[in-house]
Design a protein around this motif. Sequence first.
Motif, short mmCIF file in Angstrom:
data_model
loop_
_atom_site.label_atom_id
_atom_site.label_comp_id
_atom_site.label_asym_id
_atom_site.label_seq_id
_atom_site.Cartn_x
_atom_site.Cartn_y
_atom_site.Cartn_z
N LEU A 1 -34.22 24.82 -7.61
CA LEU A 1 -34.88 23.47 -6.03
C LEU A 1 -33.87 22.75 -6.11
O LEU A 1 -33.94 21.91 -5.56
CB LEU A 1 -36.41 23.84 -7.47
CG LEU A 1 -36.98 22.43 -7.12
CD1 LEU A 1 -37.35 21.95 -5.95
CD2 LEU A 1 -38.03 21.60 -8.18
N HIS A 2 -33.58 22.33 -8.06
CA HIS A 2 -32.21 21.59 -8.50
C HIS A 2 -30.94 22.02 -8.53
O HIS A 2 -31.13 22.80 -9.83
CB HIS A 2 -33.27 20.54 -8.68
CG HIS A 2 -34.00 19.82 -8.66
ND1 HIS A 2 -33.59 19.30 -7.15
CD2 HIS A 2 -35.46 19.99 -9.03
CE1 HIS A 2 -35.43 19.08 -6.96
NE2 HIS A 2 -36.49 19.16 -7.94
N VAL A 3 -29.76 21.67 -8.28
CA VAL A 3 -28.54 22.38 -9.54
C VAL A 3 -28.26 21.26 -9.95
O VAL A 3 -28.35 19.54 -9.54
CB VAL A 3 -28.03 22.07 -7.80
CG1 VAL A 3 -26.46 22.59 -8.51
CG2 VAL A 3 -28.15 23.31 -6.81
N GLY A 4 -27.90 21.89 -10.93
CA GLY A 4 -26.63 20.75 -11.87
C GLY A 4 -25.82 21.56 -11.93
O GLY A 4 -25.59 22.68 -11.73
N VAL A 5 -24.75 20.57 -12.65
CA VAL A 5 -23.38 20.64 -13.39
C VAL A 5 -23.65 20.59 -14.77
O VAL A 5 -23.99 19.64 -15.74
CB VAL A 5 -22.07 20.78 -13.11
CG1 VAL A 5 -22.28 20.14 -11.20
CG2 VAL A 5 -22.20 18.87 -13.00
#
Length: 294
Positions: free
Chosen positions: A159-163
């Motif tokens: 759903l959501h991409v982070g680093v």
Amino acid sequence: MMTIPSTIAIAANSQQPLQVNRLGYGTMRLTGEGIYGEPANRPEALQILQAAVASGINFLDTADYYGEDVTNRLIAEALYPYNSDLVICTKVGATRKPDKSWIAYNSPQELQTSIENNLRTLKIDQVQLVHFRVMPHSTMPFEKSMEAMFAMQQAGKILHVGVSNVTPEELTTAMSMGAIATVENMYGHGQRTTLKTPHGENRGGEEVIAICEANSIPLIPYFSLVNALHKSDNRIATIAEKYNATEAQVNIAWLLHRSPWLLPIPGTSSLAHFNENRKATTISLTEEDMAFLR
């Protein structure tokens, strides 16, 4: 007393934002020695997860390389079927060798394998939030890994991409490629900038926090209670004595007051320590306290 928000929005500017309470729980410590294998006290590990959700915590941080797969399986055993408001955040980009060492696992195919593994062990069809973890000594270009992350988002796996563990330059690059929901970097009162270890660098939060704040991106600090390197700094101990609190509690309270875009995830394998950490949300630091702790 300072007024601090009790919730935080993940991917606030997206069509599917996630609202969570500002104290999360990091599951890494639920594994065995060396962040590997089964927990020493499995029933207590399950109790902690259940107590976390019962107390109102609705953000859990995990990874399929914790254990390996131990924390994911514990989460599913303790909490499945999940509450509708529970956000489970995982990480990809690394794996473990039999000697317990950590290595990069970040080619497009490896990242897809990790995502499929997380989906299977967590018993879900889509991961709500995934951090791509930058590992030291990787030969895979950062942009190529991020392309794979956004491709899996387009495919509906994420759903959501982070680093995670990124420099300001890497964060800026990732933001130019797609929407970045969160950043997970090392950060705490006792360790604010990049820490060099025998295994590589743990990039700090101070380097990226201004970018996060300017773009409404939550910063999720890991190793936030690290202060062993700063025993000569007794400021936390002074404030802890003032409030009849533990130093760990004041560390967490400092994070909650430091910026409304910080989402602490202190972890522990002790139910007693978990309950102790949770009480940090009741500590209201003053502006004078924060100036003293600056």
